[in-house]
Design an enzyme around this catalytic site. Structure first.
Site, short mmCIF file in Angstrom:
data_model
loop_
_atom_site.label_atom_id
_atom_site.label_comp_id
_atom_site.label_asym_id
_atom_site.label_seq_id
_atom_site.Cartn_x
_atom_site.Cartn_y
_atom_site.Cartn_z
N ASP A 1 0.84 -1.19 0.00
CA ASP A 1 0.00 0.00 0.00
C ASP A 1 0.87 1.24 0.00
OD1 ASP A 1 0.77 -0.58 2.74
OD2 ASP A 1 -0.62 0.97 3.36
N GLU B 1 0.16 -0.68 5.86
CA GLU B 1 1.19 -0.07 6.68
C GLU B 1 1.04 1.45 6.72
OE1 GLU B 1 4.95 1.75 7.90
OE2 GLU B 1 3.96 1.94 5.94
#
Length: 476
Positions: free
Chosen positions: A111, A177
Site C-alpha cells: 500500500d 502499513e
C-alpha cells in the site's frame, strides 16, 4: 523454523557469482514489474477505493507464485482490533525449511500514501517515469521497491541454485502499513505458525546515501492523536467580545507553544532521551537533504543525528480551523489539531502518552477544555547487533555495495516491529531498505535511485544464498 540456536555460517556462498549475474541480468524486468505495481493506486486510507489495494495484493501474489519457490501463496485479511471489520488484504507465501536450514520472513508493504496534488508532481504520481538515474512515482520507493527487492532476490537465488533449495521462506507483504497497520497484530496471531522465522528482513527503511548501505538498528516510536481545545459554547463576534473572551485558537496556540523550549527541543516532562552514538552529520548535509531554506536555523540541541534518532520530537501535522478564504470576524469556539509525537528508543509509547496527557492537563490555558481522541501508539525499537544474521547481513551489504554499511537510526517509526518482537522474540529482525535521503517518501516526486535498488537486491540475494548454504549445529 529450525529448532537450533547455534549457527555456523560459511564465509562465502558457492552461489555468489551466479547470484551477481542473475541480479544484473534481470534488472530491466525487475524495473518493469515495479512499474506495473506503481501504476496501481493502492492507497490504503479509508477515503480511497479499497479495490485498488485488492488489485495490488493480487498482483503481488501473482509475482510470488511466478517465482516458483513457494508451496502456498494466499491473499488474506485479518480483523481490526476487537471488531469484525477486516483490514486491507495482505499476501502470505510460505515454503518449509529443509535439512536444518533457517527460515527467513521477508516483509514489505504494497500500500502507499495518498499522492497529494497532481500539480505538485513533475510527472503523474501513478505513472512511473525515469529521469536520470531515478524512477519517480508514488510507492516507487516506499515500499513497492521493497516488495520487488524480495521478489528479485528470490528470482536471483533460484536462477543460481534452482528452486529446490533448503532455505525456508515466509513472504509477508502487508496492505495497510501506511494506514497504521491496524490489523497487523491479529494477522500475526492468526498466521503465527506460517510466519515463524529465525530471521525477519523488513525492507522498509533507508540507506546512508546513494553509495553507502545501512542497517537500521534504532527506530523512534510514535504517539499520534487529535487534540481538541474548546473555550466557548458557540462562536461570537470578535469585535464585540475580543479582548475579554479567550477564543479556542488563542488557547490552542498558547497550549501548543508549551511543547517546546526556546531552542525548539521538546519540553514535556516525562519524555525521555536515548544515549546513543551517532556518525558525523553536518548542518550542510541536513540543509541539502531536508530542504531547509537559507536563513532558517535547525532546532534542538546535541548532535544533529541525536536530535533525529535519539530524542523525542513533536510536530503539529494538521489544523481544523476556518481557512483564510472563509475567515470571518469570529471568535472560534473549538479548534482541533493533529499531533505527532516521536518517542525516543528506550521509552514505551504508553509511558510517552501518559506524559503528554499530564502536560496537556497541566498547561491548558484559561481553563480551556482539552480532549484527546483518534489515538495511535507505536513502540520504539533497538536492535541487538550481536546476532549471527546481523553479521551476515552487514557482510552481504559490504560485498554488494563495495562499502561497509552504516548502523543507522531512523527518526521515523515502524510501529508494527513491536508486534513482530512480541510474537517472535527469538527471531533476529533486520531492518533494511531501498530508499536514500533524496527519495522523498510520502512527498510529491517520490523516487527510487536505480543504483541503490540494484545494490539492495544484490545484498539481499547474497544473504539468502549464504543462509541457504548455512550449516546448523544444535546446541548441547
Amino acid at each position: 523454523m529450525t529448532d537450533t540456536d547455534e549457527h555456523v555460517q560459511p564465509k562465502t556462498s558457492s552461489s555468489d557469482s551466479a547470484i551477481r549475474d542473475a541480479v544484473a541480468g534481470s534488472l530491466p524486468s525487475t524495473i518493469a514489474d515495479l512499474s506495473r505495481l506503481v501504476r496501481i493506486p493502492s492507497v490504503s486510507w479509508a477515503a480511497f477505493d479499497p479495490a485498488h489495494v485488492r488489485a495490488s495484493a493480487e498482483a503481488v501474489a501473482t509475482l510470488a507464485r511466478d517465482t516458483g519457490v513457494f508451496e502456498s501463496v494466499e491473499v488474506l485479511q485479518a480483523p481490526i482490533g476487537e471488531t469484525e471489520e477486516l483490514g486491507q488484504p495482505a499476501v502470505l507465501a510460505t515454503r518449509r525449511a529443509k535439512n536444518g536450514r533457517p527460515t527467513v520472513m521477508l516483509y514489505a508493504h504494497h500500500d502507499v500514501q495518498p499522492p497529494g496534488k497532481d500539480e505538485d508532481w513533475d510527472s503523474q504520481p501513478f505513472e512511473p517515469t525515469v529521469r536520470g538515474d531515478r524512477i519517480y512515482g508514488r510507492g516507487a520507493a516506499d515500499d513497492k521497491a521493497g516488495v520487488m527487492a524480495h521478489i528479485a532476490s528470490l528470482r536471483a537465488l533460484t536462477a543460481a541454485v534452482g528452486n529446490d533449495f533448503d532455505l525456508g521462506l515466509a513472504l509477508f507483504i502487508e496492505g495497510e502499513e501506511e494506514f497504521g497497520s491496524r490489523s497487523f497484530a491479529n494477522f500475526l496471531r492468526a498466521n503465527r505458525e506460517a510466519l515463524a522465522a529465525d530471521a525477519i528482513i523488513v525492507a522498509d527503511s533507508n540507506n546512508w546515501d546513494e553509495k553507502t548501505p545501512a542497517l537500521t538498528i534504532a527506530l523512534r516510536g510514535n504517539v499520534t492523536f487529535r487534540l481538541t481545545v474548546t473555550t466557548l459554547e458557540h462562536a461570537s463576534h470578535s469585535g464585540m467580545f475580543g479582548g475579554a473572551v479567550p477564543d479556542a485558537m488563542l488557547a490552542t496556540i498558547r497550549l501548543l507553544s508549551t511543547f517546546w523550549d526556546d531552542a525548539g527541543s521538546v519540553a514535556v516532562d516525562g519524555l525521555t532521551r536515548h544515549d546513543g552514538v551517532t556518525p558525523e552529520y553536518t548542518e550542510e548535509q541536513l540543509r541539502a537533504e531536508a530542504g531547509l531554506l537559507p536563513g532558517v536555523s535547525p532546532i534542538g540541541t546535541g548532535t544533529i543525528l541525536s536530535r533525529i534518532w535519539s530524542q523525542p520530537s513533536i510536530t503539529v501535522t494538521g489544523i481544523d480551523a476556518p481557512s483564510v478564504a472563509n475567515a470571518s470576524n469570529t471568535l472560534s469556539p473549538t479548534v482541533s489539531v493533529k499531533v505527532s509525537v516521536r518517542v525516543a528508543p528506550g521509552q514505551t509509547a504508553k509511558d510517552a502518552q501518559a506524559a503528554i496527557q499530564r502536560h496537556l492537563t497541566a498547561n491548558a490555558p484559561f481553563g480551556a477544555t482539552v480532549e484527546i481522541d483518534d489515538l495511535d501508539l507505536g513502540d520504539p525499537f533497538l536492535v541487538d547487533t550481536s546476532g549471527y544474521a546481523v553479521g551476515e547481513a552487514k557482510r552481504a551489504m559490504a560485498d554488494a555495495w563495495g562499502v561497509e554499511p552504516v548502523e543507522l537510526g531512523i527518526g521515523g517509526s515502524i510501529p508494527f516491529i513491536a508486534d513482530l518482537v512480541r510474537e517472535f522474540p527469538e527471531a533476529e529482525i533486520l531492518v533494511t531498505g531501498v530508499e536514500d535521503p533524496h527519495s522523498r517518501a510520502h512527498s510529491p516526486n517520490e523516487s527510487l535511485h536505480l543504483g541503490v535498488f540494484s545494490r539492495a537486491i544484490l545484498a539481499e540475494a547474497l544473504l539468502l544464498g549464504r543462509l541457504n548454504d548455512a550449516s546448523h549445529v544444535a546446541s548441547a
